[in-house]
Design a protein around this motif. Structure first.
Motif, PDB file in Angstrom:
ATOM      1  N   UNK A   1       0.730  -1.157   0.020  1.00 20.67           N
ATOM      2  CA  UNK A   1      -0.124  -0.203   0.014  1.00 20.67           C
ATOM      3  C   UNK A   1       0.690   1.339  -0.076  1.00 20.67           C
ATOM      4  N   UNK A   2       0.544   2.278  -0.486  1.00 22.46           N
ATOM      5  CA  UNK A   2       1.285   3.582  -0.666  1.00 22.46           C
ATOM      6  C   UNK A   2       0.284   4.551  -0.012  1.00 22.46           C
ATOM      7  N   UNK A   3       0.787   6.003  -0.074  1.00 27.15           N
ATOM      8  CA  UNK A   3       0.196   6.842   0.387  1.00 27.15           C
ATOM      9  C   UNK A   3      -1.088   7.303  -0.521  1.00 27.15           C
ATOM     10  N   UNK A   4      -2.075   7.863  -0.117  1.00 28.79           N
ATOM     11  CA  UNK A   4      -3.121   8.048  -0.781  1.00 28.79           C
ATOM     12  C   UNK A   4      -3.549   9.627  -0.587  1.00 28.79           C
ATOM     13  N   UNK A   5      -4.496   9.797  -1.596  1.00 26.74           N
ATOM     14  CA  UNK A   5      -4.979  11.374  -1.590  1.00 26.74           C
ATOM     15  C   UNK A   5      -6.356  11.237  -0.826  1.00 26.74           C
ATOM     16  N   UNK A   6      -6.254  12.079   0.423  1.00 32.24           N
ATOM     17  CA  UNK A   6      -7.534  12.342   1.318  1.00 32.24           C
ATOM     18  C   UNK A   6      -8.141  13.369   0.886  1.00 32.24           C
ATOM     19  N   UNK A   7      -9.671  13.311   0.990  1.00 30.84           N
ATOM     20  CA  UNK A   7     -10.441  14.425   0.681  1.00 30.84           C
ATOM     21  C   UNK A   7     -11.734  14.264   1.511  1.00 30.84           C
ATOM     22  N   UNK A   8     -12.484  15.299   1.498  1.00 28.71           N
ATOM     23  CA  UNK A   8     -13.432  15.270   2.233  1.00 28.71           C
ATOM     24  C   UNK A   8     -14.779  15.579   1.109  1.00 28.71           C
TER      25      UNK A   8
ATOM     26  N   UNK B   1     -12.986  10.411   1.996  1.00 35.30           N
ATOM     27  CA  UNK B   1     -12.751   9.591   0.944  1.00 35.30           C
ATOM     28  C   UNK B   1     -11.461   9.656   0.562  1.00 35.30           C
ATOM     29  N   UNK B   2     -10.757   8.662  -0.103  1.00 34.27           N
ATOM     30  CA  UNK B   2      -9.572   8.474  -0.477  1.00 34.27           C
ATOM     31  C   UNK B   2      -8.989   7.590  -1.945  1.00 34.27           C
TER      32      UNK B   2
ATOM     33  N   UNK C   1     -10.953   3.362  -4.808  1.00 27.73           N
ATOM     34  CA  UNK C   1     -11.378   4.675  -4.177  1.00 27.73           C
ATOM     35  C   UNK C   1     -12.326   4.080  -2.795  1.00 27.73           C
ATOM     36  N   UNK C   2     -11.601   4.607  -1.794  1.00 28.39           N
ATOM     37  CA  UNK C   2     -12.141   4.401  -0.410  1.00 28.39           C
ATOM     38  C   UNK C   2     -13.238   5.345   0.161  1.00 28.39           C
ATOM     39  N   UNK C   3     -14.254   4.931   0.514  1.00 29.59           N
ATOM     40  CA  UNK C   3     -15.371   5.732   1.259  1.00 29.59           C
ATOM     41  C   UNK C   3     -15.760   5.288   2.564  1.00 29.59           C
ATOM     42  N   UNK C   4     -15.485   6.296   3.496  1.00 30.53           N
ATOM     43  CA  UNK C   4     -15.981   6.145   4.649  1.00 30.53           C
ATOM     44  C   UNK C   4     -17.431   6.895   5.103  1.00 30.53           C
ATOM     45  N   UNK C   5     -18.163   6.138   5.796  1.00 26.30           N
ATOM     46  CA  UNK C   5     -19.666   6.706   5.956  1.00 26.30           C
ATOM     47  C   UNK C   5     -19.547   7.750   6.866  1.00 26.30           C
ATOM     48  N   UNK C   6     -20.165   9.093   6.656  1.00 19.09           N
ATOM     49  CA  UNK C   6     -19.865  10.132   7.567  1.00 19.09           C
ATOM     50  C   UNK C   6     -20.494   9.869   9.044  1.00 19.09           C
TER      51      UNK C   6
ATOM     52  N   UNK D   1     -13.728   1.331   5.479  1.00 15.23           N
ATOM     53  CA  UNK D   1     -14.308   2.308   4.337  1.00 15.23           C
ATOM     54  C   UNK D   1     -14.691   1.162   3.521  1.00 15.23           C
ATOM     55  N   UNK D   2     -15.697   1.498   2.571  1.00 13.26           N
ATOM     56  CA  UNK D   2     -16.248   0.705   1.225  1.00 13.26           C
ATOM     57  C   UNK D   2     -15.135   0.995   0.147  1.00 13.26           C
TER      58      UNK D   2
END
Length: 191
Positions: A89-96, A108-109, A119-124, A131-132
């Protein structure tokens, strides 16, 4: 006794053998041409599917980057670094991303994991849960992100040399290293 007219009514054994050889050669050429055509069609179809997958992934990334919530910490490059590596795994781009039905913004990431851009998604409402994970593109060797701010490109966000930078850069460039397509660049304007 065989007359000349009787001899001209049939084919000799040699003539039959020559005709069979010609038909066999034509049959082989036709089979080879048909086989090559089918192989070419299959190759073109696979290439089309690959480029369609690349285009869909780039489009999805662009759509998500356009929806980033412009707040402090809304976009950041994970501590793993700007360059994704194919192993592990490497670094990812995180965003809201904007609030969902629960009214809470979600995290998300974009992450490169085992040569797959995900594309990783966390439920708010449940940020502590796993994450999904949605696959965007397979067979990716590396992913690099660059950020445009104040007329310069930066390898990290927020930039280390400008603590007063706005929450979002002016643009984000995605660089994908693909073994079958080379290096692809895509730049997305954020504001």
């Amino acid at each position: 006794m065989i007359t000349t007219t009787d001899a001209q009514r049939g084919l000799t054994l040699i003539e039959v053998m020559v005709a069979l050889a010609v038909f066999a050669a034509l049959g082989m050429l036709t089979w080879k041409a048909t086989s090559q055509l089918a192989d070419a069609r299959q190759h073109v179809g696979a290439e089309f599917e690959r480029w369609n997958a690349i285009s869909n992934a780039a489009h999805r990334i662009g759509n998500e980057l356009q929806q980033i919530v412009p707040a402090a910490g809304a976009l950041r490059l994970d501590a793993g670094g700007a360059t994704g590596r194919a192993s592990g795994m490497s670094g990812g781009l995180d965003f809201t991303v904007p609030a969902g039905q629960d009214g809470l913004p979600a995290r998300a990431r974009f992450m490169l994991t085992e040569r797959r851009l995900e594309w990783w998604l966390w439920d708010g409402s449940r940020p502590a849960e796993a994450p999904e994970r949605l696959a965007l593109l397979d067979e990716v060797d590396a992913v690099r992100w660059r950020f445009l701010h104040a007329g310069r490109w930066h390898d990290s966000w927020p930039p280390r040399d400008d603590p007063a930078a706005p929450p979002l850069p002016a643009a984000v460039t995605l660089e994908l290293d693909l073994p079958d397509a080379g290096t692809l660049l895509r730049t997305y304007a954020l504001r």
